[in-house]
Design a protein around this motif. Structure first.
Motif, mmCIF file in Angstrom:
data_model
loop_
_atom_site.group_PDB
_atom_site.id
_atom_site.type_symbol
_atom_site.label_atom_id
_atom_site.label_comp_id
_atom_site.label_asym_id
_atom_site.label_seq_id
_atom_site.Cartn_x
_atom_site.Cartn_y
_atom_site.Cartn_z
ATOM 1 N N PHE A 138 0.832 -1.206 0.000
ATOM 2 C CA PHE A 138 0.000 0.000 0.000
ATOM 3 C C PHE A 138 0.868 1.257 0.000
ATOM 4 C CE2 PHE A 138 -3.105 -3.113 1.110
ATOM 5 C CZ PHE A 138 -4.354 -2.572 0.811
ATOM 6 N N VAL A 139 1.965 1.230 0.752
ATOM 7 C CA VAL A 139 2.848 2.400 0.808
ATOM 8 C C VAL A 139 3.455 2.695 -0.563
ATOM 9 C CG1 VAL A 139 5.002 3.305 1.757
ATOM 10 C CG2 VAL A 139 3.381 2.158 3.256
ATOM 11 N N LEU A 140 3.927 1.663 -1.239
ATOM 12 C CA LEU A 140 4.529 1.880 -2.558
ATOM 13 C C LEU A 140 3.484 2.300 -3.584
ATOM 14 C CD1 LEU A 140 7.191 -0.972 -2.975
ATOM 15 C CD2 LEU A 140 7.511 1.382 -2.226
ATOM 16 N N ILE A 141 2.265 1.815 -3.443
ATOM 17 C CA ILE A 141 1.219 2.196 -4.398
ATOM 18 C C ILE A 141 0.925 3.691 -4.311
ATOM 19 C CG2 ILE A 141 -1.249 1.954 -4.949
ATOM 20 C CD1 ILE A 141 -0.987 -1.016 -4.339
ATOM 21 N N ILE A 142 1.020 4.285 -3.112
ATOM 22 C CA ILE A 142 0.813 5.741 -3.006
ATOM 23 C C ILE A 142 2.111 6.502 -3.292
ATOM 24 C CG2 ILE A 142 -1.108 5.530 -1.385
ATOM 25 C CD1 ILE A 142 0.866 6.379 0.843
ATOM 26 N N ALA A 143 3.079 5.806 -3.882
ATOM 27 C CA ALA A 143 4.369 6.407 -4.263
ATOM 28 C C ALA A 143 5.175 6.848 -3.051
ATOM 29 C CB ALA A 143 4.161 7.582 -5.230
ATOM 30 N N GLY A 144 5.031 6.117 -1.947
ATOM 31 C CA GLY A 144 5.836 6.384 -0.761
ATOM 32 C C GLY A 144 6.788 5.227 -0.503
ATOM 33 N N ILE A 145 7.452 5.275 0.634
ATOM 34 C CA ILE A 145 8.318 4.180 1.060
ATOM 35 C C ILE A 145 8.485 4.300 2.575
ATOM 36 C CG2 ILE A 145 10.561 5.339 0.882
ATOM 37 C CD1 ILE A 145 11.549 2.715 -0.491
ATOM 38 N N SER A 148 5.475 13.314 7.323
ATOM 39 C CA SER A 148 5.727 13.461 5.887
ATOM 40 C C SER A 148 4.614 14.248 5.200
ATOM 41 C CB SER A 148 5.889 12.085 5.232
ATOM 42 O OG SER A 148 4.704 11.325 5.360
ATOM 43 N N VAL A 149 3.377 14.095 5.691
ATOM 44 C CA VAL A 149 2.251 14.814 5.087
ATOM 45 C C VAL A 149 2.226 16.269 5.548
ATOM 46 C CG1 VAL A 149 -0.265 15.018 5.134
ATOM 47 C CG2 VAL A 149 0.785 12.802 4.679
ATOM 48 N N ALA A 150 2.395 16.499 6.851
ATOM 49 C CA ALA A 150 2.268 17.857 7.393
ATOM 50 C C ALA A 150 3.333 18.793 6.841
ATOM 51 C CB ALA A 150 2.344 17.812 8.922
ATOM 52 N N TRP A 151 4.556 18.298 6.686
ATOM 53 C CA TRP A 151 5.643 19.151 6.200
ATOM 54 C C TRP A 151 6.018 18.853 4.749
ATOM 55 C CZ3 TRP A 151 5.412 18.060 11.430
ATOM 56 C CH2 TRP A 151 5.493 19.170 12.262
ATOM 57 N N ARG A 152 5.216 18.013 4.113
ATOM 58 C CA ARG A 152 5.436 17.671 2.700
ATOM 59 C C ARG A 152 6.868 17.201 2.456
ATOM 60 N NH1 ARG A 152 2.136 22.461 -0.584
ATOM 61 N NH2 ARG A 152 0.107 22.067 0.411
ATOM 62 N N LEU A 153 7.310 16.327 3.328
ATOM 63 C CA LEU A 153 8.657 15.779 3.227
ATOM 64 C C LEU A 153 8.614 14.411 2.553
ATOM 65 C CD1 LEU A 153 9.916 16.597 6.840
ATOM 66 C CD2 LEU A 153 10.465 17.830 4.732
ATOM 67 N N PRO A 154 9.670 14.054 1.834
ATOM 68 C CA PRO A 154 9.706 12.715 1.242
ATOM 69 C C PRO A 154 9.650 11.653 2.337
ATOM 70 C CG PRO A 154 11.428 14.120 0.316
ATOM 71 C CD PRO A 154 10.857 14.860 1.482
ATOM 72 N N ASP A 159 -9.435 14.510 -0.128
ATOM 73 C CA ASP A 159 -8.214 14.930 0.555
ATOM 74 C C ASP A 159 -7.293 13.718 0.709
ATOM 75 O OD1 ASP A 159 -6.224 16.008 2.070
ATOM 76 O OD2 ASP A 159 -7.535 16.727 3.685
ATOM 77 N N PRO A 160 -6.141 13.712 0.054
ATOM 78 C CA PRO A 160 -5.262 12.537 0.135
ATOM 79 C C PRO A 160 -4.501 12.421 1.450
ATOM 80 C CG PRO A 160 -4.254 14.221 -1.242
ATOM 81 C CD PRO A 160 -5.612 14.733 -0.866
ATOM 82 N N ARG A 161 -4.457 13.490 2.240
ATOM 83 C CA ARG A 161 -3.622 13.479 3.442
ATOM 84 C C ARG A 161 -4.036 12.435 4.467
ATOM 85 N NH1 ARG A 161 -3.854 19.822 4.698
ATOM 86 N NH2 ARG A 161 -6.034 19.327 4.176
ATOM 87 N N PRO A 162 -5.319 12.353 4.856
ATOM 88 C CA PRO A 162 -5.670 11.310 5.829
ATOM 89 C C PRO A 162 -5.478 9.901 5.284
ATOM 90 C CG PRO A 162 -7.632 12.440 5.036
ATOM 91 C CD PRO A 162 -6.467 13.223 4.557
ATOM 92 N N ILE A 163 -5.625 9.740 3.978
ATOM 93 C CA ILE A 163 -5.429 8.416 3.382
ATOM 94 C C ILE A 163 -3.963 8.025 3.468
ATOM 95 C CG2 ILE A 163 -5.617 7.071 1.249
ATOM 96 C CD1 ILE A 163 -7.962 8.917 0.482
ATOM 97 N N ARG A 164 -3.088 8.975 3.181
ATOM 98 C CA ARG A 164 -1.647 8.708 3.290
ATOM 99 C C ARG A 164 -1.271 8.339 4.729
ATOM 100 N NH1 ARG A 164 2.161 9.730 -0.284
ATOM 101 N NH2 ARG A 164 1.617 10.586 -2.319
ATOM 102 N N ILE A 165 -1.768 9.111 5.686
ATOM 103 C CA ILE A 165 -1.450 8.831 7.087
ATOM 104 C C ILE A 165 -1.973 7.453 7.483
ATOM 105 C CG2 ILE A 165 -1.878 9.552 9.468
ATOM 106 C CD1 ILE A 165 -1.962 12.441 8.448
#
Length: 331
Positions: free
Chosen positions: A73-80, A128-134, A219-225
């Motif tokens: 799921f993390v990689l699908i949202i382009a995270g790691i 990562s979401v709040a400060w838009r950090l990788p 809003d993608p932020r809560p989904i990412r978290i």
């Protein structure tokens, strides 16, 4: 004249699901690789193709499996998330401390360990979401911080919990542990969530085109978290599984396992660029990694040789993913 407003339904990316024939082809391809490896190692070692070998493999992969589900799921949202190994260690350490030092009941201690993993994942996602950090940088920092927490909780010593949570690793069906059965159940649930729920469609949509999701009013932020939090929770469960198998919580546990987790997910075909992945394919990737390691051990490969071969497999999987992406972009 202003252009007509775009409706949320039109703005949202329509996450494309692969045709059934394409999915089946991928499953068969990964299964063929797995069977080919089994045949190869069986020809090289007379002890490989035995029930004992396969039961041992099944009982060693539950932690890797559940963590790989979250990483998919993390990689699908382009995270790691590089912190999962450390989260595994801290969750196991907290559970052991709750049993041995704080004298909590086993269910309460296990719940505390899982909550620790959930909190670690939520912090990684929120920062990562709040400060838009990788997420790469944030999870790298969490890797070190959480590992330090594991050392503090255990006083840098292995905590032996005995058979307090050994039931999770106890043989159940044909010698296969209940942890493996639970891991398979989580794979099935993860697959259904990704392919059959609104949350799963949003996850794919964020990885495919996050800006389009915003235009659609999502809003993608809560989904990412949430994705990072669940990944932390599953890493915590992996810690319980490993502690149950070893009857101990080691503050060094899980060191480097994040690379195996990412390797399994990438071998299963999940894109490092986001927007595409499959939990079922990830499970195949886990089995391929496990069979590769077991086979190399049985044929007497040295530790450096095993690391070189495993690394080569990871690089090959990344190259294949890159070629696939370029061909899809050119089509």
């Amino acid at each position: 004249m202003n252009p007509p407003a775009q409706s949320p339904a039109a703005a949202a990316p329509a996450p494309t699901t692969r045709p059934l024939r394409g999915q089946l082809g991928t499953y068969l391809g990964l299964a063929a690789v797995l069977i080919g490896m089994v045949v190869l190692f069986s020809s090289l070692s007379e002890y490989f193709f035995t029930a004992e070998t396969f039961i041992t493999i099944a009982n060693e992969v539950p932690a890797l499996t559940v963590m790989a589900v979250g990483m998919t799921f993390v990689l699908i949202i382009a995270g790691i998330d590089l912190s999962v190994g450390s989260v595994l260690a801290l969750s196991a350490a907290v559970t052991a401390a709750a049993i041995l030092q704080w004298k909590l009941a086993v269910p309460a201690a296990a719940a505390l360990g899982l909550a620790t993993g959930l909190l670690c994942g939520a912090i990684t996602g929120a920062v990562s979401v709040a400060w838009r950090l990788p997420s790469f940088i944030v999870s790298l920092g969490m890797l070190e911080a959480v590992r330090g927490g594991a050392y503090l909780v255990t006083d840098s010593r292995t905590q032996y919990v005995g058979d307090a949570i050994a039931g999770l690793a106890a043989p159940w069906i044909g010698g296969v542990s209940s942890a493996f059965v639970l891991a398979v159940a989580i794979v099935i649930v993860g697959h259904l969530v990704l392919t059959r729920t609104v949350f799963g469609r949003h996850v794919v949509g964020i990885g495919t085109n996050e800006e389009a999701m915003r235009l659609a009013g999502i809003d993608p932020r809560p989904i990412r978290i949430a994705v990072f939090a669940v990944t932390g929770l599953l890493a915590g469960l992996g810690g319980l599984m490993q502690s149950a198998r070893l009857e101990a919580a080691d503050p060094n546990a899980g060191a480097g396992i994040e690379l195996q987790v990412i390797a399994a997910v990438v071998i299963g075909g999940t894109s490092l660029m986001g927007g595409r992945g499959s939990v079922i394919n990830t499970f195949f990737g886990v089995l391929i990694i496990a069979v590769l390691e077991a086979g190399l051990a049985q044929v007497g490969a040295s530790e450096p040789a095993k690391r070189i071969i495993t690394g080569a497999v990871i690089v090959a999987a990344v190259i294949i993913d890159t070629v696939r992406q370029r061909r899809a972009g050119a089509a």
